[in-house]
Every structure is written in C-alpha cells, then in structure tokens.
Design a protein around this motif. Structure first.
Motif, mmCIF file in Angstrom:
data_model
loop_
_atom_site.group_PDB
_atom_site.id
_atom_site.type_symbol
_atom_site.label_atom_id
_atom_site.label_comp_id
_atom_site.label_asym_id
_atom_site.label_seq_id
_atom_site.Cartn_x
_atom_site.Cartn_y
_atom_site.Cartn_z
ATOM 1 N N UNK A 258 0.915 -1.171 0.253
ATOM 2 C CA UNK A 258 0.012 -0.189 0.135
ATOM 3 C C UNK A 258 1.479 1.118 0.341
ATOM 4 N N UNK A 259 1.609 1.308 0.719
ATOM 5 C CA UNK A 259 3.203 2.028 0.569
ATOM 6 C C UNK A 259 2.972 2.389 -0.241
ATOM 7 N N UNK A 260 4.072 1.037 -1.164
ATOM 8 C CA UNK A 260 4.115 1.398 -2.039
ATOM 9 C C UNK A 260 3.141 2.087 -3.531
ATOM 10 N N UNK A 261 2.424 1.934 -3.180
ATOM 11 C CA UNK A 261 1.395 2.782 -4.005
ATOM 12 C C UNK A 261 1.259 4.040 -3.458
ATOM 13 N N UNK A 262 1.222 4.686 -2.551
ATOM 14 C CA UNK A 262 1.523 5.894 -2.595
ATOM 15 C C UNK A 262 2.884 6.375 -3.137
ATOM 16 N N UNK A 263 3.640 5.689 -2.875
ATOM 17 C CA UNK A 263 4.673 6.177 -3.547
ATOM 18 C C UNK A 263 4.889 5.971 -5.633
ATOM 19 N N UNK A 264 3.555 5.177 -5.532
ATOM 20 C CA UNK A 264 3.711 5.137 -7.415
ATOM 21 C C UNK A 264 3.420 6.794 -7.475
ATOM 22 N N UNK A 265 2.376 6.876 -6.702
ATOM 23 C CA UNK A 265 1.328 9.005 -7.024
ATOM 24 C C UNK A 265 2.532 9.971 -6.782
ATOM 25 N N UNK A 266 4.246 9.729 -6.439
ATOM 26 C CA UNK A 266 4.695 10.629 -6.370
ATOM 27 C C UNK A 266 5.356 10.921 -7.331
ATOM 28 N N UNK A 267 4.731 9.770 -7.859
ATOM 29 C CA UNK A 267 5.753 9.647 -9.209
ATOM 30 C C UNK A 267 5.070 9.916 -10.741
ATOM 31 N N UNK A 268 3.731 9.635 -10.472
ATOM 32 C CA UNK A 268 2.497 9.941 -11.428
ATOM 33 C C UNK A 268 1.547 9.980 -12.193
ATOM 34 N N UNK A 269 0.746 9.537 -11.936
ATOM 35 C CA UNK A 269 -0.600 8.867 -12.311
ATOM 36 C C UNK A 269 -0.374 7.477 -13.505
ATOM 37 N N UNK A 270 0.082 8.130 -14.236
ATOM 38 C CA UNK A 270 0.253 7.460 -14.519
ATOM 39 C C UNK A 270 1.234 5.469 -14.543
#
Length: 446
Positions: A258-270
């Motif tokens: 789940x935290x990986x999901x949050x970190x992905x959001x820091x990268x981009x919506x894609x």
C-alpha cells in the motif's frame, strides 16, 4: 511407507485447498473486476483513485482478514480432540471478536477518510478516491463477519459452500458495478462510487447466505448450541492473542504494498495506474496461494489435535510442494502472456508501457510470495504467531520499503525500483519463515 503417506497428504491438502483457492480467487476477482470495469468505463484517473482507495481500505481490514484466519486451525484441532461444546463457545466468541475488529477498524477508516489528504495524492485522485474509500470501509464490516463464519466451514473441512457463495457474490458484484457506475432503469449513474456501493451489497449477500447455510445444516448444529453461547473473556483473550499478531503479519506485508502505491503517486498518475494493474495480477496469484496456506494450517491443526508430529511435518511439506508448483506455473504464464494480461485492463499506451516491466518483476517474486504465504499458514496451524510477526515486520518495513525507496528515488529507477524492494522483502520473508517452520515442527508441540 513415507512416500505413501506423503502422497496421501498431498491429496488431502489438494482436496481441501482447491475450493479455498477458488473462493480466494473469487474474492480477489471482485477487486480485479472493479478495476477492469473502472478502467474500461471511466479511464486511468478513476483507476488510479480506486487503486489507492482499495489499497488503503484493504490495509486497514488486513488486520481482521489475517487475524480471523487463526480460527480455522483451532476448529480443526477441537474436532480432532472431539470437544464439541468448545466448538460452540469458540463460534460465539469468534463473532464477538469479529464485532471488536469491525468497530475498531471502521473507526480507523473514518479517521483516514477525513484526513485523506495526508496521502499526498493529486487533487483529482483525492476528489475521486476519498468517497470511494468511505464506501469500501463500510463494506469491510459484512466481510469480517463473513470471514468469521467461513473459518468454521473451513475448519470442518467443508470449504465448498464458501466457494459457491463467493462465486455468486462475484457475479452479483460485477453486475452491480456495471449498473451503478453507468446507471440503468431505476438505478442512477453513480460513477466511481457505484463500484464501491455494489461491493457493499455483494458482501452483505455473501454473509447472509453463509449464515443461513450453517444454521440449516446438521453438521454445524453444535455451533448453534446456545447453552454454550456465553461471553468468555479468557477465550476472547486467547483468540485476540493469536489473531492480533496474525493480523499484523498481513498488515506489514499489505502495508508495504500500500505504501508502494503512495510512492507511485509521487511519481505520476501513469505509474500509479500501471502499478495498480501489476499489483492486481500479483494479488490474484497471491490470494490463490493463500488457499494452500490455509489448507496447510487446517491439516496441521488436525494433526496437532491427534498428537501426530509426523503428520504435522507431512502437512507442511505438502503445502509447500503445492504452492511452489502452482506459483512457478503462474510465473511462466505471466512472463509469456504479460502483455495480453495488461490489455485486459486498459488500452492507454503509456500505462501499458509502464505496467509491463512491473509485471515481469512480479513474475520473479511468485515463488517467494507463495512460499512466505504458506510459511505463515503452517506456523499459524501450530499457534506460532509472534516470531513470524517479527519476521514479516523486518522483511517489509526494514527491507522492502527502504530498499524500494532507495532504488526508486535516489537511484532513479522509478516504479521498477520500488518493485525491486518488494522482491527483496518477499524473498527474505520466505526464507526465514521456512527455517522457522522446520525448527518449530521438530519441537515437542504435542
């Protein structure tokens, strides 16, 4: 003689695991179908919002999902020991524990809902994700009670009914989502929230049918002997002492993802949408692997009740054998057909390009993911909870997340770097849980 016994145990584990696996597949396919429908009908922005909301909601519920799993081996042990009255006491007090979990976790979910902005997502993700998250949190309540009753049907080695109910719930969920997202007849168009509301109704339906079934079947009659339906503080404490650490085993792993999901959001919506697709595929195979873990815990609980140390070791070996064969097959399928799998979710070219390498990494951690799931399951069957909890904490919070952050950001590997960290954590967990089972299964636990 040993080979014959092992073949017998392989057969018994398979027979018990198959309907559990199909049930687990039905559960994860509810989330998968939500994502496919949302991705197809509403696009990558809604897919990303649903992804992060589902991830956080499942993270919160994971304490109950993992925690309630300790009950099935307790049931199989009591059946082997022929303690019928204690089964009824365990049933009633397990429902009380389910009520405790529901109240506490729903309260936590509501707090998160009112502070959804702390997740640091874009304004559009927050606008769509927060109300979706609220409805999913509400749907967790009937799910927790469903899981509580499910543990008894599984513990009686009667998992087939849950399989049929789950598949029915899946059909109901898919139809409900399509109707409520786009609107039809008397039903309004609810957009993304329609998918979450459909999940609420499908979970209520599943719990209601399972409760009716258990009350109407003679084999479960002892569970409804109300002379044993008494609040038992000591028993509730025992259940909580096992279920809370077991719940945190699930929490630590799911929290990492789940935290990986949050970190992905820091990268981009894609990257967020790509991660959601890849994690859905990995979650599907993982949930199926937990069927072998659950079957192994039940078989070990029965062997423990029969004071059969050799049976404990055989049950563990059978569970590991099945899960490694299954997850190895999944890894091959993902490598060969990864591109086709991604196309089932979305046609966005950028998301497709970002998701494929993540899915390739997911293929490589299939064996580790399956082995660590079974490791937790077989140790749960022996009521060995605390040390495995420490192992999962180290694996995901001291290895997976820090390594993922370092690979992803300072080393500029982006989304793939985050997934390399997850791969390291899963592998550590698998190896140390296997070593723990070998050690504990040799001890005098009888």
């Amino acid at each position: 003689m040993y080979q014959k016994s092992f073949k017998f145990e392989l057969f018994k584990t398979y027979k018990l695991a198959l309907p559990i696996i199909i049930s687990q597949l039905g559960v994860i396919l509810m989330a998968t179908s939500d994502n496919v429908i949302v991705g197809r009908l509403l696009g990558p922005l809604s897919l990303g919002a649903a992804g992060i909301a589902n991830s956080i909601a499942f993270l919160i519920s994971s304490i109950a999902v993992g925690g309630m799993a300790v009950i099935a081996p307790m049931v199989s042990k009591l059946i082997a020991e022929q303690k019928q009255g204690e089964l009824a006491r365990l049933y009633f007090n397990s429902l009380i524990v389910a009520l405790i979990f529901s109240g506490l976790l729903t309260a936590i979910g509501i707090v998160v809902y009112y502070n959804f902005s702390i997740l640091g997502q874009t304004a559009d993700i927050e606008r769509l994700g927060a109300p979706f998250f609220f409805f999913i949190i509400l749907s967790n309540v009937p799910m927790i009670f469903f899981l509580a009753v499910k543990q008894f049907t599984d513990g009686f080695s009667k998992p087939s009914i849950v399989m049929y109910i789950t598949l029915l719930g899946l059909v109901f969920d898919i139809l409900g989502n399509m109707i409520l997202i786009t609107g039809w007849w008397i039903f309004p168009e609810l957009g993304l929230n329609g998918a979450a509301i459909g999940t609420i109704f499908s979970r209520i339906l599943m719990f209601s049918i399972l409760l009716y079934y258990t009350k109407s079947k003679e084999i479960f009659a002892t569970l409804f002997d109300k002379t044993h339906w008494k609040w038992d503080t000591k028993l509730i404490k025992v259940i909580l002492e096992r279920s809370v650490p077991a719940g945190f085993q699930s929490f630590f792993e799911i929290a990492a993802f789940s935290f990986a999901v949050i970190m992905m959001g820091w990268l981009s919506e894609t990257d967020l949408a790509a991660h959601q697709i890849a994690i859905n595929v990995a979650s599907t195979t993982y949930m199926m692997a937990t069927g072998f873990a659950h079957a192994g815990s039940i078989r070990i609980g029965e062997a423990w009740g029969n004071k059969d140390r050799h049976g404990i070791q055989l049950a563990g070996k059978a569970a590991y054998t099945w899960v490694l064969a299954f997850m190895g097959t999944c890894a091959i399928i993902i490598i060969l057909f990864g591109n086709n799998i991604i196309h089932l979710y979305i046609e966005d070219v950028e998301v497709l390009k970002a998701a494929l390498p993540l899915l390739t990494i997911a293929a490589f951690f299939q064996l580790s993911d399956g082995a660590q799931a079974v490791g937790l399951g077989v140790l749960r069957g022996l009521a060995d909870i605390k040390i495995p909890t420490y192992i999962t904490f180290v694996a995901y919070w001291l290895i997976a997340l820090p390594a993922g952050y370092i690979f992803g950001f300072p080393l500029n590997r982006g989304a793939q770097g985050i997934w390399y960290g997850l791969l390291l954590g899963l592998t550590f967990s698998a190896l140390f849980l296997y070593a723990r089972f070998r050690n504990v299964s040799k001890r005098s636990v009888l």
